[in-house]
Design a protein around this motif. Sequence first.
Motif, PDB file in Angstrom:
ATOM      1  N   HIS A   5     -42.486   6.381 -16.615  1.00 33.25           N
ATOM      2  CA  HIS A   5     -43.296   5.877 -17.586  1.00 33.25           C
ATOM      3  C   HIS A   5     -42.600   4.364 -18.015  1.00 33.25           C
ATOM      4  N   LEU A   6     -41.224   4.602 -18.048  1.00 32.10           N
ATOM      5  CA  LEU A   6     -40.580   3.395 -18.657  1.00 32.10           C
ATOM      6  C   LEU A   6     -40.680   2.329 -17.400  1.00 32.10           C
ATOM      7  N   ALA A   7     -40.643   2.682 -16.129  1.00 35.53           N
ATOM      8  CA  ALA A   7     -40.503   1.731 -15.120  1.00 35.53           C
ATOM      9  C   ALA A   7     -42.015   0.977 -15.252  1.00 35.53           C
ATOM     10  N   ARG A   8     -43.259   1.622 -15.267  1.00 38.78           N
ATOM     11  CA  ARG A   8     -44.235   1.165 -15.221  1.00 38.78           C
ATOM     12  C   ARG A   8     -44.720   0.383 -16.371  1.00 38.78           C
ATOM     13  N   TYR A   9     -44.030   0.537 -17.546  1.00 34.91           N
ATOM     14  CA  TYR A   9     -44.187  -0.418 -18.652  1.00 34.91           C
ATOM     15  C   TYR A   9     -43.194  -1.522 -18.473  1.00 34.91           C
ATOM     16  N   ASP A  10     -42.119  -1.369 -17.608  1.00 32.92           N
ATOM     17  CA  ASP A  10     -41.417  -2.501 -17.345  1.00 32.92           C
ATOM     18  C   ASP A  10     -42.190  -3.662 -16.202  1.00 32.92           C
ATOM     19  N   LEU A  46     -36.200  -3.565 -13.782  1.00 34.03           N
ATOM     20  CA  LEU A  46     -36.194  -2.145 -13.776  1.00 34.03           C
ATOM     21  C   LEU A  46     -34.762  -1.839 -14.044  1.00 34.03           C
ATOM     22  N   THR A  47     -34.360  -1.415 -15.303  1.00 31.13           N
ATOM     23  CA  THR A  47     -33.185  -0.957 -15.640  1.00 31.13           C
ATOM     24  C   THR A  47     -33.140   0.340 -16.772  1.00 31.13           C
ATOM     25  N   ASP A  48     -32.093   0.979 -16.875  1.00 33.64           N
ATOM     26  CA  ASP A  48     -31.937   1.930 -17.635  1.00 33.64           C
ATOM     27  C   ASP A  48     -32.161   1.514 -19.195  1.00 33.64           C
ATOM     28  N   ALA A  75     -31.887   4.859 -21.576  1.00 31.85           N
ATOM     29  CA  ALA A  75     -33.003   5.719 -21.174  1.00 31.85           C
ATOM     30  C   ALA A  75     -32.656   7.006 -21.435  1.00 31.85           C
ATOM     31  N   GLY A  76     -31.296   7.405 -21.093  1.00 32.89           N
ATOM     32  CA  GLY A  76     -30.983   8.940 -21.297  1.00 32.89           C
ATOM     33  C   GLY A  76     -30.763   9.243 -22.672  1.00 32.89           C
ATOM     34  N   SER A  77     -30.979   8.522 -23.741  1.00 35.35           N
ATOM     35  CA  SER A  77     -30.847   8.758 -25.157  1.00 35.35           C
ATOM     36  C   SER A  77     -31.949   9.636 -25.546  1.00 35.35           C
ATOM     37  N   ARG A  78     -31.612  10.450 -26.580  1.00 36.98           N
ATOM     38  CA  ARG A  78     -32.605  11.177 -27.523  1.00 36.98           C
ATOM     39  C   ARG A  78     -32.887  10.358 -28.663  1.00 36.98           C
ATOM     40  N   LEU A  79     -34.042  10.042 -29.022  1.00 38.14           N
ATOM     41  CA  LEU A  79     -34.433   9.318 -30.000  1.00 38.14           C
ATOM     42  C   LEU A  79     -34.989   9.836 -30.988  1.00 38.14           C
ATOM     43  N   ASP A  80     -34.604  10.024 -32.364  1.00 36.13           N
ATOM     44  CA  ASP A  80     -35.253  10.495 -33.405  1.00 36.13           C
ATOM     45  C   ASP A  80     -36.325   9.169 -34.167  1.00 36.13           C
ATOM     46  N   LEU A  81     -37.488   9.419 -34.293  1.00 36.01           N
ATOM     47  CA  LEU A  81     -38.112   8.388 -34.323  1.00 36.01           C
ATOM     48  C   LEU A  81     -38.939   8.649 -35.922  1.00 36.01           C
ATOM     49  N   GLU A 131     -35.102 -12.410 -20.645  1.00 33.48           N
ATOM     50  CA  GLU A 131     -34.013 -11.499 -20.128  1.00 33.48           C
ATOM     51  C   GLU A 131     -32.934 -11.962 -19.587  1.00 33.48           C
ATOM     52  N   GLY A 132     -31.694 -11.506 -20.165  1.00 36.92           N
ATOM     53  CA  GLY A 132     -30.608 -11.814 -19.365  1.00 36.92           C
ATOM     54  C   GLY A 132     -29.951 -13.130 -20.416  1.00 36.92           C
ATOM     55  N   ARG A 133     -30.509 -13.427 -21.356  1.00 37.45           N
ATOM     56  CA  ARG A 133     -29.951 -14.384 -22.296  1.00 37.45           C
ATOM     57  C   ARG A 133     -30.166 -13.972 -23.736  1.00 37.45           C
ATOM     58  N   LEU A 134     -30.307 -12.894 -23.880  1.00 36.78           N
ATOM     59  CA  LEU A 134     -30.209 -12.431 -25.288  1.00 36.78           C
ATOM     60  C   LEU A 134     -28.981 -11.645 -25.643  1.00 36.78           C
ATOM     61  N   PRO A 135     -28.614 -11.491 -26.840  1.00 38.37           N
ATOM     62  CA  PRO A 135     -27.306 -10.695 -27.094  1.00 38.37           C
ATOM     63  C   PRO A 135     -27.628  -9.235 -27.189  1.00 38.37           C
ATOM     64  N   ALA A 136     -26.649  -8.336 -27.236  1.00 39.68           N
ATOM     65  CA  ALA A 136     -26.901  -7.031 -27.184  1.00 39.68           C
ATOM     66  C   ALA A 136     -27.646  -6.624 -28.699  1.00 39.68           C
ATOM     67  N   ALA A 137     -27.419  -7.457 -29.631  1.00 39.73           N
ATOM     68  CA  ALA A 137     -27.976  -6.984 -30.934  1.00 39.73           C
ATOM     69  C   ALA A 137     -28.721  -8.449 -31.510  1.00 39.73           C
TER      70      ALA A 137
END
Length: 278
Positions: A46-51, A58-60, A106-112, A224-230
Motif C-alpha cells: 500500500h505504501l508503494a502504491r501511495y508513493d 519508493l523507500t521504507d 515502514a517496519g515501525s508499529r504506530l499508535d495513532l 524530496e531529498g532537500r528536507l531535514p530529518a525533522a
Amino acid sequence: MVVVDLTESQGISYARIALGSLPRRRGTGLPDREVVRRAAAVDREHLARYDRVCGFRLTDALPATYPHVLAAPLAMRLMSGADFPFPLAGLVHVANRITVRRPIDAGSRLDLSVHAADLRPHHRGQQFDVVSTATVDGEEAWRGVSTYLRREGQVGRRDQGDQPPGPAAVALWRVPARVGPDYAAVSGDHNPIHTSRLGARLFGFPRPIAHGMWSKARCLAALEGRLPAAYTVDVAFKLPILLPATAGFAAARTAGGWDFTVRSAGSGRPHLAGSVTG
C-alpha cells in the motif's frame, strides 16, 4: 476525555456520511472524545502504491503525509459520530500542518490517536482542528493538524486571501483526471467530489477536484531529498484543482526552509501556498 480504541483500521462509507448529513439534533461543542488505534502496521504494498500516486520515491521511509492516511479512518469515525456538531458533508479542509519529529520506518508499529480541538468563529462560519498523532515506541514521532471550515453560504468556492505573485514556476504538472480516483484508492477518501462529475456538481464544482492532501503530498515529493530529518510543513488550501489540469509548482529557499506554491498554469490563481521550517 473518553477514549475509543479501534483494534484495526475501520473506514466509513460515504453512504454513512450522507446519512450523517441529514438534519438531526447535534451538540454545540466538540466532543471530548479521542479515537485511537494501537500498534498499526504499515502495508508496504500500500505504501508503494501511495508513493507512486503522489510522486515519492519508493523507500521504507514514510512520507510526511502518509501517517495522515493511516489516521484518516479514525478522524472519519470521530467526525461521523452523533455527538459531533457538524455533518461531514460540506466541511471544507482549509489548512493542514504536519510536524515530523523524526523519520518513521515502514517496519515501525504506530499508535495513532485523533481528537478535535479549538472550535472558533470564522468570518464565513466556524473553524475547528482535527489533531492526529503517531507514536512509535512510546514517543511522538508525527503530528498532524487539519483545519476545517463549516461554512455558511456557497460550498463551491474557497477564499483566496491576499496572494503576492510569488516565485516563477519551476515545474509544470500535468494533473490527469485519474488523480482523483487513484488517490481515493490509496487514501480511502472516496468523497464523490473527487471521483464523480455528478458528485462534484452537487457541491458546486464543474468537474471533479483533486484531493487537497494529494496536492500537499505532491509538493513534498517535489522537495524530496532537500528536507531535514525533522520539520514542520504548513499548507493553506486555496482554489481547488479542477481535473484534469495543468498547474505550476514553485519553491524558494528561505532562512528557515522553503516556501512553495501551486498555481493554475493558465490564470496564475493559487491552489495552495505552503512553507517548510526545520
